[in-house]
Motif scaffolding. Structure first.
Motif, mmCIF file in Angstrom:
data_model
loop_
_atom_site.group_PDB
_atom_site.id
_atom_site.type_symbol
_atom_site.label_atom_id
_atom_site.label_comp_id
_atom_site.label_asym_id
_atom_site.label_seq_id
_atom_site.Cartn_x
_atom_site.Cartn_y
_atom_site.Cartn_z
ATOM 1 N N ILE A 1 0.865 -1.299 0.090
ATOM 2 C CA ILE A 1 0.677 -0.049 0.219
ATOM 3 C C ILE A 1 0.816 1.179 -0.081
ATOM 4 N N LEU A 2 1.713 1.259 0.958
ATOM 5 C CA LEU A 2 2.560 2.195 1.257
ATOM 6 C C LEU A 2 4.106 2.356 -0.230
ATOM 7 N N ASN A 3 3.598 1.621 -1.085
ATOM 8 C CA ASN A 3 4.697 1.503 -2.213
ATOM 9 C C ASN A 3 3.917 2.059 -3.686
ATOM 10 N N PHE A 4 2.019 2.016 -3.634
ATOM 11 C CA PHE A 4 1.485 2.519 -4.665
ATOM 12 C C PHE A 4 0.961 3.798 -3.908
ATOM 13 N N SER A 5 1.528 4.620 -2.938
ATOM 14 C CA SER A 5 1.063 5.911 -2.044
ATOM 15 C C SER A 5 2.415 6.939 -2.589
ATOM 16 N N GLU A 6 1.570 7.992 -2.223
ATOM 17 C CA GLU A 6 2.726 9.664 -2.296
ATOM 18 C C GLU A 6 3.031 9.541 -1.269
ATOM 19 N N ILE A 7 3.279 8.988 -0.300
ATOM 20 C CA ILE A 7 3.625 9.541 1.315
ATOM 21 C C ILE A 7 5.392 10.229 1.186
ATOM 22 N N LYS A 8 5.342 10.760 1.124
ATOM 23 C CA LYS A 8 6.513 11.317 1.827
ATOM 24 C C LYS A 8 7.514 10.551 2.504
ATOM 25 N N HIS A 9 6.839 10.846 3.896
ATOM 26 C CA HIS A 9 7.585 9.871 5.090
ATOM 27 C C HIS A 9 6.344 8.387 5.469
ATOM 28 N N ARG A 10 7.102 7.545 5.045
ATOM 29 C CA ARG A 10 6.463 5.832 4.915
ATOM 30 C C ARG A 10 6.697 5.396 6.892
ATOM 31 N N TYR A 11 5.619 5.514 6.849
ATOM 32 C CA TYR A 11 5.214 4.789 8.338
ATOM 33 C C TYR A 11 4.577 3.340 8.734
ATOM 34 N N ILE A 12 5.314 2.272 10.096
ATOM 35 C CA ILE A 12 4.152 1.531 10.173
ATOM 36 C C ILE A 12 4.253 0.897 11.404
ATOM 37 N N PHE A 13 3.749 1.323 12.357
ATOM 38 C CA PHE A 13 3.705 1.833 13.984
ATOM 39 C C PHE A 13 2.917 0.291 14.210
ATOM 40 N N ILE A 14 4.169 -0.364 14.586
ATOM 41 C CA ILE A 14 3.686 -1.691 15.596
ATOM 42 C C ILE A 14 3.532 -1.475 16.915
ATOM 43 N N LYS A 15 2.493 -2.194 17.936
ATOM 44 C CA LYS A 15 2.213 -1.363 19.230
ATOM 45 C C LYS A 15 1.221 -3.345 20.125
ATOM 46 N N ALA A 16 2.455 -3.475 20.797
ATOM 47 C CA ALA A 16 1.501 -5.125 21.553
ATOM 48 C C ALA A 16 1.280 -4.507 22.938
ATOM 49 N N PHE A 17 0.626 -5.123 23.984
ATOM 50 C CA PHE A 17 0.135 -4.229 25.364
ATOM 51 C C PHE A 17 -0.200 -5.867 25.585
ATOM 52 N N LYS A 18 -0.513 -5.821 27.071
ATOM 53 C CA LYS A 18 -1.645 -6.548 27.249
ATOM 54 C C LYS A 18 -2.486 -6.546 28.942
ATOM 55 N N THR A 19 -3.943 -7.052 28.462
ATOM 56 C CA THR A 19 -5.232 -6.699 29.490
ATOM 57 C C THR A 19 -5.015 -7.636 30.482
ATOM 58 N N ASN A 20 -6.172 -7.915 30.933
ATOM 59 C CA ASN A 20 -6.548 -8.484 32.408
ATOM 60 C C ASN A 20 -7.247 -10.187 31.822
ATOM 61 N N LYS A 21 -7.407 -10.340 30.555
ATOM 62 C CA LYS A 21 -7.452 -11.398 30.059
ATOM 63 C C LYS A 21 -6.854 -11.602 28.368
ATOM 64 N N ASN A 22 -5.824 -11.327 27.208
ATOM 65 C CA ASN A 22 -5.767 -10.801 26.505
ATOM 66 C C ASN A 22 -3.931 -10.103 26.182
ATOM 67 N N ILE A 23 -3.780 -10.361 24.587
ATOM 68 C CA ILE A 23 -2.591 -9.504 24.219
ATOM 69 C C ILE A 23 -2.935 -9.126 23.294
ATOM 70 N N ILE A 24 -2.634 -7.621 22.864
ATOM 71 C CA ILE A 24 -3.354 -6.790 21.711
ATOM 72 C C ILE A 24 -2.263 -7.184 20.969
ATOM 73 N N ILE A 25 -1.736 -7.278 19.706
ATOM 74 C CA ILE A 25 -0.951 -7.143 18.961
ATOM 75 C C ILE A 25 -1.474 -6.067 17.262
ATOM 76 N N THR A 26 -1.381 -4.568 18.011
ATOM 77 C CA THR A 26 -1.754 -4.141 16.576
ATOM 78 C C THR A 26 -0.718 -3.327 15.127
ATOM 79 N N ILE A 27 -1.131 -2.960 14.012
ATOM 80 C CA ILE A 27 -0.182 -2.879 13.156
ATOM 81 C C ILE A 27 -0.577 -1.982 11.964
#
Length: 598
Positions: free
Chosen positions: A499-525
């Motif tokens: 997707i980033l290759n097709f876009s004309e965005i000057k600054h390309r970012y991928i954000f990766i976040k991981a954290f723990k809750t009471n019952k689950n582990i959440i990973i977002t990209i």
């Protein structure tokens, strides 16, 4: 057989007629109920209108006679005569006003002057009677004490009056008071004329019967109440019909039907209940409308019932004839079926054999499709590592030919080739284990797993100028499948990179976040590639769904990721579009959320 048909016909016809009569009765009943509700609503509406008019007229009384009494006291001659206690002069002037007021309103009856000592000085309706104590009248008590105007209803010897009593000042000196009084018939007549209703005023018999003047006011009795004022004699003449504890009743008087309301009270100046208002609302017209509707409904239902029964009889006769004609055909058909059954067993065996061959073919096709899907998935996973290996090998050759090959570059490239080759090998094992179902589950560190994934795609991030922004909570342990989680991250990364290759965005970012809750582990990209079109967002996890050319993708990457997370790791994955701000710039991109149970 014909007799059986006729008997069945008669039974069915009887049941149908009974059903039609029942339905007709039900519809008529509900129609009458609806009509009665409509009439009751109209009655209640008129009742409320009567109450509003009554309250409005009380307000009109207050405003009208407050103004009249103020204008009355503007006459200097009246003030002078009262101040001098000149009864003759005062009588001469006031009687003229009384005649004028009675001409304007026949129910106006009372002009009374009182002294500060609470003695009567002059009564316009009875000029010769004066000097008696009137301190028992609450308006006299309050006005003499507080020197303020009072208004409201009062029950006295002359009947029920609406009185306005005002203090009189002359030359800045309090010299007494004056009262104007209007008979309650004023209100009765107004309501009666406006709404074509009969009105009566009732007072409590037990409470007021000991007063000497009480009997003179009586017009009749209704239970424990006495009529002291009414717009028609029919109320007193029908007291037996009105003697009920119900708040609202219907009574028939002289060929007219009335709806009786008894829940309106009259209060005196101290807000004490002193009388009740009885309203007889003429509902003769509404009752006739209801009766007419009932008559028309019954006639209409009867006519429709006759028509329906006639149609049913005709239809049943036709059906019976058709059935009898069809019976012979059915007998012939039954013979044909018996003949067919003789050869049916052989035909069934032949069809079963054919179906088995078809099932075998479908099984082979399904098996080949599964193998093709797996190969496609592996090819989709291998595309990026093979590109890294090819680029690394080509880079080594170019550096060697140009005689610029350094040990550091050689070491780094070889490690990258080896790492990606190992990943290719692991991919085969992981896919094989996933299909076989004998994968090994273990406890691993999420941060280390993400670091390993980033090492694999390190070459891509450099070549594509992609910035990886990490927000990983420390010491997150999970008992799951590390290679499958890594494959999921790589699949999502590859889609974000495309997707980033097709876009004309000057600054390309991928954000990766991981954290723990009471019952689950959440990973977002998430990326800043502009997001996924809303119309295709619900379809991205479907197999073979892709927005790329067939040569660039099979549409199995995200489908595979979905299977790995949901079926392989008992988790959940979803994709959304998110708008956010980073480094003072607004971005929009796709966000994948992986939820894994602890």
């Amino acid at each position: 057989m014909n007799n059986n048909f006729n008997n069945n016909k008669n039974i069915a016809l009887a049941i149908t007629i009974i059903a039609m009569i029942s339905l007709s009765s039900i519809f008529t009943y509900f129609g009458l109920q609806e009509k009665e509700i409509s009439i009751n609503k109209e009655i209640i509406y008129k009742k409320h209108q009567l109450e509003l008019v009554y309250l409005k007229q009380i307000n009109v009384l207050k405003q009208t006679y407050s103004k009249k009494i103020k204008d009355f006291l503007q006459n200097e001659d009246i003030l002078k005569a009262f101040d001098k206690r000149d009864r003759a002069e005062l009588s001469k002037i006031v009687l003229q006003y009384l005649a004028k007021f009675k001409k304007e309103e026949p129910n106006f009856e009372l002009i009374c002057f009182g002294l500060p000592t609470s003695k009567a000085f002059f009564r316009a309706h009875k000029p010769s009677f004066f000097g008696d104590n009137i301190d028992h009248l609450m308006d006299v008590q309050i006005v003499n004490k507080d020197k303020r105007e009072m208004d409201g209803f009062m029950l006295a010897k002359l009947g029920l009056y609406y009185r306005v009593t005002t203090p009189i000042y002359y030359k800045n000196k309090y010299i007494g008071l004056v009262s104007f009084g209007v008979n309650i018939n004023y209100v009765n007549d107004f309501i009666s004329n406006k709404f074509n209703s009969e009105v009566a005023i009732l007072i409590n018999t037990k409470r007021d019967q000991k007063k000497k003047w009480f009997k003179r006011l009586e017009e009749g009795n209704i239970g424990n109440f006495t009529i002291i004022s009414s717009t028609d004699d029919i109320i007193s003449q029908s007291s037996d019909k009105l003697n009920t504890t119900k708040q609202t009743i219907k009574v028939k008087i002289k060929d007219k039907l009335y709806f009786v309301h008894k829940d309106n009270n009259i209060y005196n100046m101290k807000n004490k209940k002193i009388a009740k208002i009885l309203l007889l609302q003429d509902i003769t017209k509404e009752s006739q409308e209801y009766n007419n509707y009932l008559y028309k409904s019954i006639i209409t239902a009867f006519i429709l019932l006759v028509i329906v029964i006639t149609i049913l009889i005709f239809t049943f006769n036709k059906l019976i004839n058709i059935i009898l004609k069809s019976n012979s055909k059915l007998q012939q058909t039954s013979k044909d079926i018996e003949a067919l059954n003789l050869s049916l067993e052989t035909r069934i065996e032949d069809e079963v054999s054919k179906n088995r061959d078809k099932d075998k073919q479908l099984y082979e096709q399904s098996k080949m499709a599964s193998m093709g899907e797996m190969i496609g998935n592996i090819a989709h996973q291998w595309r990026q590592p093979l590109s890294v290996i090819s680029t690394g090998a080509t880079g080594l050759l170019v550096h060697k030919e140009c005689d610029i090959l350094s040990d550091e570059f050689f070491q780094e490239t070889c490690e990258s080739i080896n790492t990606n080759a190992q990943y290719l090998s692991k991919t085969i094992d992981d896919f094989r284990n996933f299909i076989k179902g004998d994968r090994v589950q273990c406890v691993f560190d999420v941060e280390e797993n993400i670091d390993s994934f980033l090492q694999i795609v390190k070459g891509s991030t450099k070549n594509e100028d992609i910035n990886i922004i990490l927000d990983i909570q420390k010491d997150i342990k999970i008992n799951s499948y590390p290679n499958e989680l890594m494959q999921c991250c790589i699949n999502i990364f590859n889609n974000a990179k495309d997707i980033l290759n097709f876009s004309e965005i000057k600054h390309r970012y991928i954000f990766i976040k991981a954290f723990k809750t009471n019952k689950n582990i959440i990973i977002t990209i998430k990326d800043n590639g502009g997001g996924i079109p809303e119309d295709i967002l619900p379809k991205i996890f479907e197999p073979y769904f892709t927005t790329k050319h067939q040569s660039q993708g099979t549409g199995l990457g995200l489908h595979m990721t979905y299977n790995l997370v949901v079926e392989g790791m008992n988790g959940n994955i979803e994709a959304i579009n998110e708008e956010y701000r980073y480094n003072n710039h607004n971005y929009k991109g796709a966000k994948f959320i992986i939820t894994l149970p602890i």
